[in-house]
Design a protein around this motif. Sequence first.
Motif, PDB file in Angstrom:
ATOM      1  N   UNK A   1       0.845  -1.194   0.000  1.00 59.27           N
ATOM      2  CA  UNK A   1       0.000   0.000   0.000  1.00 59.27           C
ATOM      3  C   UNK A   1       0.880   1.243   0.000  1.00 59.27           C
ATOM      4  N   UNK A   2       0.310   2.333  -0.521  1.00 62.81           N
ATOM      5  CA  UNK A   2       0.988   3.628  -0.479  1.00 62.81           C
ATOM      6  C   UNK A   2       0.362   4.494   0.605  1.00 62.81           C
ATOM      7  N   UNK A   3       1.023   5.578   0.937  1.00 63.62           N
ATOM      8  CA  UNK A   3       0.612   6.407   2.070  1.00 63.62           C
ATOM      9  C   UNK A   3      -0.793   6.974   1.906  1.00 63.62           C
ATOM     10  N   UNK A   4      -1.168   7.334   0.689  1.00 62.61           N
ATOM     11  CA  UNK A   4      -2.445   8.008   0.470  1.00 62.61           C
ATOM     12  C   UNK A   4      -3.523   7.095  -0.098  1.00 62.61           C
ATOM     13  N   UNK A   5      -3.273   5.819  -0.088  1.00 69.12           N
ATOM     14  CA  UNK A   5      -4.191   4.895  -0.754  1.00 69.12           C
ATOM     15  C   UNK A   5      -5.468   4.633   0.026  1.00 69.12           C
ATOM     16  N   UNK A   6      -5.384   4.647   1.359  1.00 69.68           N
ATOM     17  CA  UNK A   6      -6.537   4.291   2.186  1.00 69.68           C
ATOM     18  C   UNK A   6      -6.938   5.432   3.118  1.00 69.68           C
ATOM     19  N   UNK A   7      -8.224   5.453   3.469  1.00 66.09           N
ATOM     20  CA  UNK A   7      -8.766   6.509   4.329  1.00 66.09           C
ATOM     21  C   UNK A   7      -8.766   6.136   5.808  1.00 66.09           C
ATOM     22  N   UNK A   8      -8.868   4.834   6.104  1.00 56.54           N
ATOM     23  CA  UNK A   8      -9.089   4.421   7.488  1.00 56.54           C
ATOM     24  C   UNK A   8      -8.126   3.310   7.914  1.00 56.54           C
ATOM     25  N   UNK A   9      -7.862   3.293   9.216  1.00 57.98           N
ATOM     26  CA  UNK A   9      -7.304   2.120   9.875  1.00 57.98           C
ATOM     27  C   UNK A   9      -8.459   1.534  10.674  1.00 57.98           C
ATOM     28  N   UNK A  10      -8.774   0.261  10.445  1.00 59.33           N
ATOM     29  CA  UNK A  10      -9.973  -0.351  11.009  1.00 59.33           C
ATOM     30  C   UNK A  10      -9.601  -1.522  11.912  1.00 59.33           C
ATOM     31  N   UNK A  11     -10.252  -1.561  13.068  1.00 58.26           N
ATOM     32  CA  UNK A  11     -10.141  -2.712  13.965  1.00 58.26           C
ATOM     33  C   UNK A  11     -11.315  -3.627  13.644  1.00 58.26           C
ATOM     34  N   UNK A  12     -11.013  -4.841  13.171  1.00 59.09           N
ATOM     35  CA  UNK A  12     -12.055  -5.724  12.654  1.00 59.09           C
ATOM     36  C   UNK A  12     -12.034  -7.080  13.344  1.00 59.09           C
ATOM     37  N   UNK A  13     -13.228  -7.546  13.722  1.00 56.70           N
ATOM     38  CA  UNK A  13     -13.379  -8.942  14.134  1.00 56.70           C
ATOM     39  C   UNK A  13     -13.467  -9.742  12.837  1.00 56.70           C
ATOM     40  N   UNK A  14     -12.353 -10.309  12.430  1.00 60.45           N
ATOM     41  CA  UNK A  14     -12.243 -10.927  11.105  1.00 60.45           C
ATOM     42  C   UNK A  14     -13.217 -12.085  10.875  1.00 60.45           C
ATOM     43  N   UNK A  15     -13.399 -13.016  11.834  1.00 55.95           N
ATOM     44  CA  UNK A  15     -14.284 -14.156  11.549  1.00 55.95           C
ATOM     45  C   UNK A  15     -15.708 -13.745  11.193  1.00 55.95           C
ATOM     46  N   UNK A  16     -16.196 -12.656  11.791  1.00 53.15           N
ATOM     47  CA  UNK A  16     -17.586 -12.253  11.586  1.00 53.15           C
ATOM     48  C   UNK A  16     -17.724 -10.969  10.761  1.00 53.15           C
ATOM     49  N   UNK A  17     -16.600 -10.365  10.376  1.00 51.97           N
ATOM     50  CA  UNK A  17     -16.650  -9.153   9.582  1.00 51.97           C
ATOM     51  C   UNK A  17     -17.318  -7.995  10.293  1.00 51.97           C
ATOM     52  N   UNK A  18     -17.031  -7.824  11.581  1.00 49.75           N
ATOM     53  CA  UNK A  18     -17.639  -6.766  12.392  1.00 49.75           C
ATOM     54  C   UNK A  18     -16.583  -5.734  12.765  1.00 49.75           C
ATOM     55  N   UNK A  19     -16.883  -4.466  12.533  1.00 48.68           N
ATOM     56  CA  UNK A  19     -15.958  -3.387  12.872  1.00 48.68           C
ATOM     57  C   UNK A  19     -16.069  -3.050  14.350  1.00 48.68           C
ATOM     58  N   UNK A  20     -14.947  -3.115  15.059  1.00 48.20           N
ATOM     59  CA  UNK A  20     -14.900  -2.744  16.472  1.00 48.20           C
ATOM     60  C   UNK A  20     -14.584  -1.256  16.650  1.00 48.20           C
ATOM     61  N   UNK A  21     -13.897  -0.670  15.672  1.00 45.92           N
ATOM     62  CA  UNK A  21     -13.539   0.742  15.752  1.00 45.92           C
ATOM     63  C   UNK A  21     -12.714   1.106  14.536  1.00 45.92           C
ATOM     64  N   UNK A  22     -12.497   2.412  14.372  1.00 48.93           N
ATOM     65  CA  UNK A  22     -11.722   2.882  13.208  1.00 48.93           C
ATOM     66  C   UNK A  22     -11.154   4.248  13.478  1.00 48.93           C
ATOM     67  N   UNK A  23     -10.093   4.573  12.745  1.00 46.77           N
ATOM     68  CA  UNK A  23      -9.475   5.901  12.784  1.00 46.77           C
ATOM     69  C   UNK A  23      -9.441   6.438  11.369  1.00 46.77           C
ATOM     70  N   UNK A  24      -9.979   7.623  11.156  1.00 42.51           N
ATOM     71  CA  UNK A  24      -9.898   8.258   9.842  1.00 42.51           C
ATOM     72  C   UNK A  24      -8.571   9.014   9.751  1.00 42.51           C
ATOM     73  N   UNK A  25      -7.812   8.717   8.705  1.00 42.89           N
ATOM     74  CA  UNK A  25      -6.479   9.296   8.572  1.00 42.89           C
ATOM     75  C   UNK A  25      -6.547  10.695   7.980  1.00 42.89           C
ATOM     76  N   UNK A  26      -5.795  11.588   8.571  1.00 38.84           N
ATOM     77  CA  UNK A  26      -5.700  12.960   8.055  1.00 38.84           C
ATOM     78  C   UNK A  26      -4.236  13.288   7.829  1.00 38.84           C
ATOM     79  N   UNK A  27      -3.885  14.206   6.926  1.00 39.82           N
ATOM     80  CA  UNK A  27      -4.851  14.913   6.067  1.00 39.82           C
ATOM     81  C   UNK A  27      -5.312  14.006   4.953  1.00 39.82           C
TER      82      UNK A  27
END
Length: 310
Positions: free
Chosen positions: A284-310
């Motif tokens: 991945x490159x620095x500007x490719x994604x908007x979020x860092x996501x904490x995911x419960x992988x087996x069930x595909x459930x988001x536990x939390x996320x951080x939106x990257x700025x700028x």
Amino acid sequence: MKAKASVFFLFAAFSCIGVDYVDDPLDEVNGNKIKFVEPASQTLALRVGESFQVDALYCDPYGLEREVLLNWVSRHPEIATVQDGLVRALAKGTATIEASYMQTIAGVRVTVVDSNEQVAAVTLVIPSSTNLAPGQMLSLTAIVKNISGEILPDKNLEWFSENPSLATITSAGLLTAISTGTVEVHAKSEGVKSNSLVFTITNITKRTGSFQSAGGYFSNGTVEVEQLNGKLRITLSADFTASIAAGTYLYLANSTNGADVKINGLELGQYTPTGTKIFETTSASLLQYKYVVVLCKPFGVTFGFAQLTP
């Protein structure tokens, strides 16, 4: 008579904005617009002798549709003519059909062909990110099709950068970011122009974000993402904590929806309270994604996320 079977469309057109109940008109941002209803694009392909009724609507500065009498003009009447929106294909080539009202103008590009061997449409594949850093390279892909929508794999392509001082592109479609700014890129085959991609080039070397909880679960802390020695390093803050399940993973993603993150996101690794808080990837490159996501992988459930700025 409207030619349905052989008409080939590309690139969804813009649509009018919704009603915005504010005191001032939206001219400064959006202005008056003409949107095309048919074709639902700004590119149309016809065979010689065919015709197609182009329908368009006028939107005022508030985004409201208004009934007005549009003026229709063909910029290349030897290729295609237009009368009250009815386009008639006369000869092989490319024509521009314009609809206007007062100072507002919008156009449809019409490609006319006389055989299935000829190029009718060129489409640039949209990359995962259109944000680049100076020196970064990206290989672009274009799909060439005939009037029947079949791919023509052996057609030559020409690539164009609207501002080579900001980004250059080779004959093979390899884009190189040169300096900061915004630049458009497109391709042509047999004179048929593709859609344009707009790239933003910035010299950002580091991005940060603060986590927020999601889905009734918990996450807290900050994250730092930086490009180092050809790798992307993702560092969680010392005070980072999150809900833990039978498979809690960190992802880079452009969505916070758990199912979409699991399918389209980039998995960085598993998170455990006593494990590492530093993850690295070369995918991945620095500007490719908007979020860092904490995911419960087996069930595909988001536990939390951080939106990257700028």
